[in-house]
Motif scaffolding. Structure first.
Motif: not given
Lengths: 271, 376
Positions: B52-60, B62-64, B86-87, B78-80
């Motif tokens: 969740l947030g302004s920058y779109p990232i999928t669940v999979t 995220v885990y990776s 977020r983390l 994305k990693e940043i």
């Protein structure tokens, strides 16, 4: 040799003296009934013996050892106590409640042995059916049996009971007293029981201790203690004492008019 | 004939025993299952939360990203975003929920009161007062960046110290402790209002935001503490996880005694538990735990009160299981509330404290209506 000795115990709450010069000797496998009017110090005596309260003076010896020198857990392995009323605020199953009695014997994990002991006691008191029920859902009589079971899983040598039959119907009164009597005989446990019902005391106790205002008024077998004179003096009640198979059976008649202490009856008469 | 009947009863009681044992094992099994389910739940909610947030990232993804980030520093955007933005918030949410729920469960347990929580013992309002002093008056025990945090932490321990002082003169009964806590709650909230009344509106607003409680202020600093040994930097638990671990282990160790205390002080004493000492010991740990969380997040309400009740309804009151269950469920609950706080009025992010109270309250109502026991 006496299992438990109470020597010259005195206890007071703030400045109000509750127990004075109390001396008791309890033999192995003996059941002692403590009787006396409200405020005579019965419950206080029992709490002092279990070190829940600390007497200001006197000695309490268990197997000739001063209980003050014993660690709490050590004492808990030898003495079980069933309070007059307890309330479990949060849910607990009967099984878990009885398992609590193993607390003095375990560190953190309960072992197979503790589970077996719990099952054994549940069976002995015939409450296995209730094992997974919540303690708060049970009737007063059932709860009392659970609390007795908890004290028995402690495997104590001495059992202290504070009014075990209060709030019970006559059937449960007899059942509970029968259970206690059996344990005393079969397991060689000694028991001290504070009790209001003189007839239950007479029927089940080997010896009776009659207390009045924190002192021992009379002690001995039921026949010698539960006499009309003693009852009149201690309770202020005129009573008839009949013989029922060698045990005294007390029929209370009326409160006695006392000088200075007006009873309800005397007040009515004055008006 | 007689022989036969007696062996029959013996085998009868044996099977009955085995039956109860089986039931009890299942009962324990259900508790363990619940604990593992909440663990999985946290893992899933955390994954969703990180998308969740302004920058779109999928669940999979995220885990990776989380998995690979364990071994190397974040490089791509994305990693940043996941690792640095977020983390920390997600981990803090889990830690805060866990700590508050465990603190609440233990306070309820030792005080034998279903209403006990960090709030009713005055901890939250005194922390709030400490923060308000720092925000509105700029005064505090620690200077600089940690002014508000330090002040909130120190003040949040005051009610516990006062309660402990009180137990030197009066016995440490649950009633004395709760009444003392409630008295302090009123005193500190009155003092907070007093300061706010005379402060600038900007400062009052900031103080207000602090008191509602949010996870927005979180950074890695609270979670990981790096020790540099020459070339290598060794990550150690930061203040929040360190206090959490340091408090929860002794609390779990004391869980048997707290169980026994649930049956009443006299019974607990007769079972060899030093009731007064255990009560004070547990109170100190639960307060420390609350203080360490609340000073970073502000006063997030309701988790400490509601989560232990929800868990008791599901798995029963045995604290050996209730502590881990409440902790994990508290983490999941707070994290879920944070998702709601971030999405329901996006792009506006609501303070998570509002969401916990607004979802926890009705949920408890629902459970109250559904169950027909004395308390629930």
């Amino acid at each position: 040799m006496a299992k438990l000795k109470v020597k010259d115990v005195e206890f007071s709450y703030a400045s109000v003296s509750v127990l004075k010069e109390v001396c008791i000797e309890l033999a192995e496998s003996e059941m002692l009934g403590v009787v006396g009017p409200n405020g005579a110090g019965k419950s206080t005596l029992i709490r002092c013996i279990d070190r829940i309260l600390k007497p200001q003076r006197g000695l309490i010896l268990l197997d000739e050892r001063d209980i003050k020198d014993m660690r709490l857990m050590e004492l808990a392995k030898k003495m079980g106590y069933i309070p007059q009323s307890t309330s479990q605020v949060f849910p607990a199953t009967v099984f878990d409640t009885v398992l609590m009695g193993r607390r003095p014997h375990l560190d953190w994990r309960s072992s197979e042995k503790d589970t077996e002991k719990t099952l054994e006691t549940l069976q002995m008191l015939n409450i296995e059916e209730l094992a997974m029920r919540d303690i708060n859902e049970l009737s007063g009589g059932q709860q009392q049996k659970v609390f007795i079971a908890r004290a028995l899983t402690q495997e104590p040598d001495v059992l202290l009971l504070d009014e075990p039959t209060s709030n019970l119907d006559i059937r449960h009164q007899l059942e509970v007293m029968g259970i206690i009597k059996n344990i005393v005989i079969e397991k060689g446990i000694s028991a001290i029981m504070a009790i209001h019902d003189l007839n239950l005391a007479s029927r089940y106790a080997d010896r009776i201790l009659m207390m009045n205002s924190g002192k021992i008024f009379a002690a001995g077998n039921p026949v010698s203690v539960l006499t009309p004179d003693n009852i009149k003096w201690v309770y202020g009640v005129e009573a008839e004492v009949n013989n029922n198979n060698g045990r005294p059976y007390i029929v209370p008649i009326r409160p006695v008019k006392q000088n200075g202490k007006g009873t309800c009856e005397s007040k009515w008469n004055m008006q | 004939m007689k022989m036969a009947s007696s062996t029959e009863t013996i085998s009868g009681t044996r099977t009955k025993r085995a039956e109860i044992k089986e039931q009890y094992k299942k009962f324990i099994g259900r508790k363990i299952l619940f604990i593992f389910s909440t663990l999985v739940l946290i893992f899933i909610i955390a994954g969703v939360s990180a998308t969740l947030g302004s920058y779109p990232i999928t669940v999979t993804e995220v885990y990776s990203i989380i998995w690979h980030g364990l071994f190397k520093n974040p490089e791509t955007t994305k990693e940043i975003v996941v690792w640095n933005l977020r983390l920390p918030r997600i981990i803090m949410g889990i830690l805060a929920g866990t700590g508050l729920a465990i603190a609440g469960a233990m306070m309820q347990g030792i005080l034998r009161n279903p209403l006990a929580s960090p709030f009713t013992l005055g901890i939250a309002s005194s922390a709030g007062f400490g923060a308000v002093i720092a925000i509105c008056l700029g005064a505090g025990f620690v200077a600089g960046k940690y002014l508000i945090i330090g002040n909130a932490f120190v003040f949040s321990l005051i009610p516990t110290f006062i309660i402990l002082g009180l137990t030197r003169y009066k016995r440490a009964t649950p009633e004395t402790m709760i009444l003392a806590g409630i008295a302090m709650m009123y005193i500190f909230s009155a003092l907070t209002h007093l300061i706010n009344y005379f402060s600038e509106s900007e400062a009052v607003k900031a103080a207000y935001f602090w008191m509602v409680g949010s996870l927005g202020k979180t950074s890695w600093d609270e979670i990981v503490f790096h020790v540099n040994l020459g070339q290598v930097s060794i990550p150690l638990p930061g203040p929040v996880p360190a206090v959490l671990i340091g408090c929860v282990i002794p609390l779990i160790w004391k869980s048997w005694d707290v169980n026994v205390m649930g049956a009443g002080d006299e019974t607990a004493k007769s079972l060899g538990v030093n009731v007064e000492r255990t009560r004070i010991f547990v109170l100190i740990l639960a307060s420390l735990l609350t203080a360490a969380i609340v000073c970073f997040t502000g006063t997030i309400g309701f988790v400490g009160l509601v989560v232990p009740h929800i868990c008791r309804i599901i798995i029963g009151g045995d604290n050996r299981f209730l502590i881990p269950a409440s902790g994990l469920f508290g983490g999941a609950f707070l994290l879920a509330c944070d998702i709601v706080a971030r999405t329901i009025m996006a792009p506006v992010i609501l303070p998570v404290g509002v969401v916990t109270a607004l979802t926890g309250g009705p949920f408890l109502f629902f459970l109250l209506i559904r169950r027909r026991k004395e308390y629930w």
